[in-house]
Design a protein around this motif. Structure first.
Motif, PDB file in Angstrom:
ATOM      1  N   TYR A 137      88.059 -86.350  60.178  1.00  0.00           N
ATOM      2  CA  TYR A 137      87.771 -86.885  58.848  1.00  0.00           C
ATOM      3  C   TYR A 137      88.384 -88.277  58.729  1.00  0.00           C
ATOM      4  O   TYR A 137      89.403 -88.592  59.359  1.00  0.00           O
ATOM      5  N   ASP A 138      87.767 -89.110  57.886  1.00  0.00           N
ATOM      6  CA  ASP A 138      88.245 -90.477  57.679  1.00  0.00           C
ATOM      7  C   ASP A 138      89.371 -90.552  56.657  1.00  0.00           C
ATOM      8  O   ASP A 138      90.098 -91.548  56.607  1.00  0.00           O
ATOM      9  N   THR A 139      89.496 -89.541  55.813  1.00  0.00           N
ATOM     10  CA  THR A 139      90.559 -89.495  54.813  1.00  0.00           C
ATOM     11  C   THR A 139      91.179 -88.098  54.817  1.00  0.00           C
ATOM     12  O   THR A 139      90.505 -87.121  55.159  1.00  0.00           O
ATOM     13  N   PRO A 140      92.432 -87.964  54.418  1.00  0.00           N
ATOM     14  CA  PRO A 140      93.068 -86.641  54.434  1.00  0.00           C
ATOM     15  C   PRO A 140      92.637 -85.725  53.296  1.00  0.00           C
ATOM     16  O   PRO A 140      92.842 -84.514  53.379  1.00  0.00           O
ATOM     17  N   MET A 141      92.067 -86.279  52.227  1.00  0.00           N
ATOM     18  CA  MET A 141      91.680 -85.450  51.087  1.00  0.00           C
ATOM     19  C   MET A 141      90.451 -86.033  50.401  1.00  0.00           C
ATOM     20  O   MET A 141      90.326 -87.247  50.259  1.00  0.00           O
ATOM     21  N   SER A 142      89.549 -85.166  49.975  1.00  0.00           N
ATOM     22  CA  SER A 142      88.334 -85.601  49.301  1.00  0.00           C
ATOM     23  C   SER A 142      88.653 -86.080  47.881  1.00  0.00           C
ATOM     24  O   SER A 142      89.515 -85.518  47.195  1.00  0.00           O
ATOM     25  N   THR A 143      87.925 -87.103  47.436  1.00  0.00           N
ATOM     26  CA  THR A 143      88.139 -87.626  46.081  1.00  0.00           C
ATOM     27  C   THR A 143      87.582 -86.691  45.018  1.00  0.00           C
ATOM     28  O   THR A 143      87.959 -86.790  43.840  1.00  0.00           O
ATOM     29  N   THR A 144      86.704 -85.785  45.396  1.00  0.00           N
ATOM     30  CA  THR A 144      86.104 -84.854  44.419  1.00  0.00           C
ATOM     31  C   THR A 144      86.875 -83.547  44.310  1.00  0.00           C
ATOM     32  O   THR A 144      86.548 -82.706  43.470  1.00  0.00           O
ATOM     33  N   LEU A 145      87.890 -83.384  45.146  1.00  0.00           N
ATOM     34  CA  LEU A 145      88.629 -82.120  45.165  1.00  0.00           C
ATOM     35  C   LEU A 145      89.703 -82.096  44.084  1.00  0.00           C
ATOM     36  O   LEU A 145      90.461 -83.052  43.922  1.00  0.00           O
ATOM     37  N   LYS A 146      89.765 -80.998  43.339  1.00  0.00           N
ATOM     38  CA  LYS A 146      90.815 -80.784  42.347  1.00  0.00           C
ATOM     39  C   LYS A 146      91.497 -79.453  42.662  1.00  0.00           C
ATOM     40  O   LYS A 146      91.020 -78.379  42.297  1.00  0.00           O
ATOM     41  N   LEU A 147      92.609 -79.522  43.388  1.00  0.00           N
ATOM     42  CA  LEU A 147      93.317 -78.299  43.777  1.00  0.00           C
ATOM     43  C   LEU A 147      93.982 -77.660  42.562  1.00  0.00           C
ATOM     44  O   LEU A 147      94.513 -78.344  41.687  1.00  0.00           O
ATOM     45  N   SER A 148      93.958 -76.328  42.542  1.00  0.00           N
ATOM     46  CA  SER A 148      94.624 -75.564  41.488  1.00  0.00           C
ATOM     47  C   SER A 148      95.182 -74.284  42.117  1.00  0.00           C
ATOM     48  O   SER A 148      95.043 -74.061  43.320  1.00  0.00           O
ATOM     49  N   LYS A 149      95.790 -73.449  41.297  1.00  0.00           N
ATOM     50  CA  LYS A 149      96.352 -72.199  41.817  1.00  0.00           C
ATOM     51  C   LYS A 149      95.275 -71.266  42.361  1.00  0.00           C
ATOM     52  O   LYS A 149      95.564 -70.425  43.214  1.00  0.00           O
ATOM     53  N   ASP A 150      94.057 -71.390  41.864  1.00  0.00           N
ATOM     54  CA  ASP A 150      92.918 -70.605  42.357  1.00  0.00           C
ATOM     55  C   ASP A 150      93.260 -69.108  42.359  1.00  0.00           C
ATOM     56  O   ASP A 150      93.246 -68.437  43.399  1.00  0.00           O
ATOM     57  N   ALA A 151      93.578 -68.584  41.176  1.00  0.00           N
ATOM     58  CA  ALA A 151      94.037 -67.193  41.049  1.00  0.00           C
ATOM     59  C   ALA A 151      93.034 -66.178  41.593  1.00  0.00           C
ATOM     60  O   ALA A 151      93.421 -65.115  42.089  1.00  0.00           O
ATOM     61  N   SER A 152      91.754 -66.490  41.530  1.00  0.00           N
ATOM     62  CA  SER A 152      90.737 -65.546  41.999  1.00  0.00           C
ATOM     63  C   SER A 152      90.363 -65.759  43.462  1.00  0.00           C
ATOM     64  O   SER A 152      89.505 -65.061  43.999  1.00  0.00           O
ATOM     65  N   GLY A 153      90.998 -66.718  44.107  1.00  0.00           N
ATOM     66  CA  GLY A 153      90.685 -67.019  45.499  1.00  0.00           C
ATOM     67  C   GLY A 153      91.237 -65.988  46.473  1.00  0.00           C
ATOM     68  O   GLY A 153      92.075 -65.151  46.127  1.00  0.00           O
ATOM     69  N   LYS A 154      90.778 -66.063  47.702  1.00  0.00           N
ATOM     70  CA  LYS A 154      91.196 -65.138  48.745  1.00  0.00           C
ATOM     71  C   LYS A 154      92.555 -65.550  49.299  1.00  0.00           C
ATOM     72  O   LYS A 154      92.791 -66.711  49.617  1.00  0.00           O
ATOM     73  N   ASP A 155      93.475 -64.569  49.394  1.00  0.00           N
ATOM     74  CA  ASP A 155      94.807 -64.844  49.925  1.00  0.00           C
ATOM     75  C   ASP A 155      94.742 -65.151  51.420  1.00  0.00           C
ATOM     76  O   ASP A 155      93.882 -64.632  52.139  1.00  0.00           O
ATOM     77  N   VAL A 156      95.667 -65.992  51.881  1.00  0.00           N
ATOM     78  CA  VAL A 156      95.784 -66.289  53.306  1.00  0.00           C
ATOM     79  C   VAL A 156      97.220 -66.017  53.746  1.00  0.00           C
ATOM     80  O   VAL A 156      98.123 -65.834  52.923  1.00  0.00           O
ATOM     81  N   GLU A 157      97.431 -66.013  55.036  1.00  0.00           N
ATOM     82  CA  GLU A 157      98.753 -65.695  55.580  1.00  0.00           C
ATOM     83  C   GLU A 157      99.750 -66.787  55.191  1.00  0.00           C
ATOM     84  O   GLU A 157      99.569 -67.966  55.511  1.00  0.00           O
ATOM     85  N   GLN A 158     100.821 -66.388  54.526  1.00  0.00           N
ATOM     86  CA  GLN A 158     101.790 -67.359  54.027  1.00  0.00           C
ATOM     87  C   GLN A 158     102.527 -68.075  55.155  1.00  0.00           C
ATOM     88  O   GLN A 158     102.772 -69.284  55.079  1.00  0.00           O
ATOM     89  N   SER A 159     102.902 -67.347  56.206  1.00  0.00           N
ATOM     90  CA  SER A 159     103.661 -67.960  57.298  1.00  0.00           C
ATOM     91  C   SER A 159     102.851 -69.057  57.984  1.00  0.00           C
ATOM     92  O   SER A 159     103.393 -70.107  58.356  1.00  0.00           O
ATOM     93  N   LEU A 160     101.546 -68.830  58.157  1.00  0.00           N
ATOM     94  CA  LEU A 160     100.686 -69.839  58.768  1.00  0.00           C
ATOM     95  C   LEU A 160     100.596 -71.078  57.880  1.00  0.00           C
ATOM     96  O   LEU A 160     100.750 -72.214  58.353  1.00  0.00           O
ATOM     97  N   TYR A 161     100.375 -70.853  56.593  1.00  0.00           N
ATOM     98  CA  TYR A 161     100.230 -71.979  55.662  1.00  0.00           C
ATOM     99  C   TYR A 161     101.524 -72.785  55.570  1.00  0.00           C
ATOM    100  O   TYR A 161     101.511 -74.019  55.638  1.00  0.00           O
ATOM    101  N   ARG A 162     102.643 -72.099  55.462  1.00  0.00           N
ATOM    102  CA  ARG A 162     103.926 -72.788  55.359  1.00  0.00           C
ATOM    103  C   ARG A 162     104.263 -73.527  56.647  1.00  0.00           C
ATOM    104  O   ARG A 162     104.872 -74.601  56.630  1.00  0.00           O
ATOM    105  N   GLY A 163     103.863 -72.937  57.790  1.00  0.00           N
ATOM    106  CA  GLY A 163     104.082 -73.617  59.064  1.00  0.00           C
ATOM    107  C   GLY A 163     103.304 -74.922  59.144  1.00  0.00           C
ATOM    108  O   GLY A 163     103.808 -75.938  59.643  1.00  0.00           O
ATOM    109  N   MET A 164     102.078 -74.910  58.643  1.00  0.00           N
ATOM    110  CA  MET A 164     101.273 -76.130  58.618  1.00  0.00           C
ATOM    111  C   MET A 164     101.908 -77.182  57.723  1.00  0.00           C
ATOM    112  O   MET A 164     102.015 -78.362  58.097  1.00  0.00           O
TER     113      MET A 164
END
Length: 400
Positions: free
Chosen positions: A158-185
């Motif tokens: 990708y040419d940029t690290p984050m999309s200009t149209t993206l609005k990150l939030s807590k996403d309470a209804s989203g699918k959980d992912v492995e915490q150790s993997l995410y924190r490691g990243m």
């Protein structure tokens, strides 16, 4: 320069007893303990004892300790400067006069067992390439190993690290992912920001969701790593052809957080035309206006400027009135016009010290156009053209 068995050189000033190590217990006195005369690795007192002995030795030999950074040692004359930075048992040093370097090596070798590593080219994961007119600092090896670690070396860049149209939030209804993997990243990317300030904002935003990461957050972090994969050989140029003037840029993204509507402060600081410090942080309280968010960001930038001014004084670089660029005229006017105080009474008192700094001419707030606001890189996602231009403006490029 590396000090061999550094902690063993520390002298203890209190009584410390340790039990006999397993396998080396005295059969005649199995219940006895050892009383230490010197520090050992593993003791809580060891780092402090080693540093105290090193400090006393260097001070006795004519080196002065930094008033702000206590691990900095300096010997400064009218035309010559020697600097030594201590990091546990590693010492990075340099001077404008080669004889001062040889003198320091002789002084240290006389007291401690040392090993000379040579010219600085790799330190704490940073790769340093020194040339006749500039220095290039990068983390290319680390970046490539990071991408490989998470299995994205063959993924699309990708040419940029984050999309200009993206609005990150807590996403309470989203699918959980492995915490150790995410924190490691996140942890791996945070260390990379030491030489890649252009990913500081995007990594900081993703780091806010480590407690309960969702699939949308993981996708965003993977995009950052894909951006890193395509720019792994990028780093920061530091030119020798510059001036010792310290300037800063301050900016804020008002109510940019979708969850709590808190703003993001960002800033970057230059010594001449070289980037030396930067920050990106979500504000502690909700701002009621753009001017208030900008004013709080200016307050954070002012504290950083004052701290850096004190450090530069240790190097013998005295600063006059410091210039801080801000693209919001309302925030600048609030710092100069006491009549507007009733409009800002709700702002936390600690941010109002800006007025005193402006009145005493310690800091001058200057307006900068939106297109020339370098701190934009630390407050919001940008399009490809704007992101590329700002990255080049702060000195980020690749070593050809």
């Amino acid at each position: 320069m590396d000090v061999k068995s550094a902690f063993l050189n520390g002298l203890l000033h209190e009584e410390v007893f340790v039990e006999q190590p397993k396998g080396f217990v005295d059969p005649h006195h199995p219940s006895h303990v050892y009383r230490l005369k010197k520090a050992l690795y593993g003791l809580k007192q060891a780092p402090r004892a080693w540093y105290e002995r090193l400090t006393l030795y260097l001070v006795d030999n004519g080196y002065s300790r930094g008033s702000v950074d206590k691990t900095l040692f300096i010997k400064c004359t009218k035309d010559e400067l020697f600097i030594a930075q201590i990091y546990v048992d590693d010492i990075v040093f340099g001077s404008t006069n080669q004889s001062k370097v040889r003198q320091f090596v002789d002084v240290m070798s006389h007291e401690f067992e040392m090993s000379m590593v040579g010219e600085l080219n790799y330190f704490l994961g940073l790769q340093i390439k020194q040339m006749h007119d500039r220095i290039f600092i990068s983390q290319a090896k680390y970046a490539k190993s990071l991408v490989k670690k998470f299995g994205l070396e063959n993924a699309k860049h990708y040419d940029t690290p984050m999309s200009t149209t993206l609005k990150l939030s807590k996403d309470a209804s989203g699918k959980d992912v492995e915490q150790s993997l995410y924190r490691g990243m996140i942890g791996s990317l945070l260390y990379l920001t030491a030489s890649r300030p252009n990913i500081c904002f995007s990594v900081g935003v993703c780091a806010r969701y480590q407690a309960n990461p969702k699939e949308s957050h993981l996708v965003t972090v993977k995009r950052i790593i894909r951006f890193v994969n395509g720019t792994s050989n990028h780093g920061i140029w530091y030119s020798f052809d510059t001036n010792p003037s310290l300037v800063g840029f301050s900016d804020a993204d008002w109510a940019g957080n979708c969850d709590d509507r808190k703003s993001t402060s960002g800033g970057c600081f230059f010594l001449g035309n070289n980037l030396v410090s930067w920050f990106c942080k979500k504000q502690n309280s909700i701002s009621l206006s753009t001017a208030e968010a900008e004013y709080i960001a200016v307050g954070s930038a002012c504290t950083q400027l004052i701290w850096m001014k004190q450090i530069l004084a240790d190097y013998g670089l005295e600063q006059g009135t410091l210039t801080l660029f801000c693209d919001n005229m309302s925030a600048i006017n609030i710092s100069k016009n006491l009549v507007q105080h009733f409009r800002t009474k709700h702002i936390d008192i600690r941010h109002n010290f800006i007025r005193e700094l402006v009145e005493s001419k310690t800091i001058a707030l200057e307006h900068v156009g939106a297109n020339d606001q370098l701190a934009d890189l630390f407050t919001k996602p940008l399009d490809t053209l704007r992101f590329g231009n700002l990255s080049k403006s702060i000195g980020i490029c690749h070593l050809g």
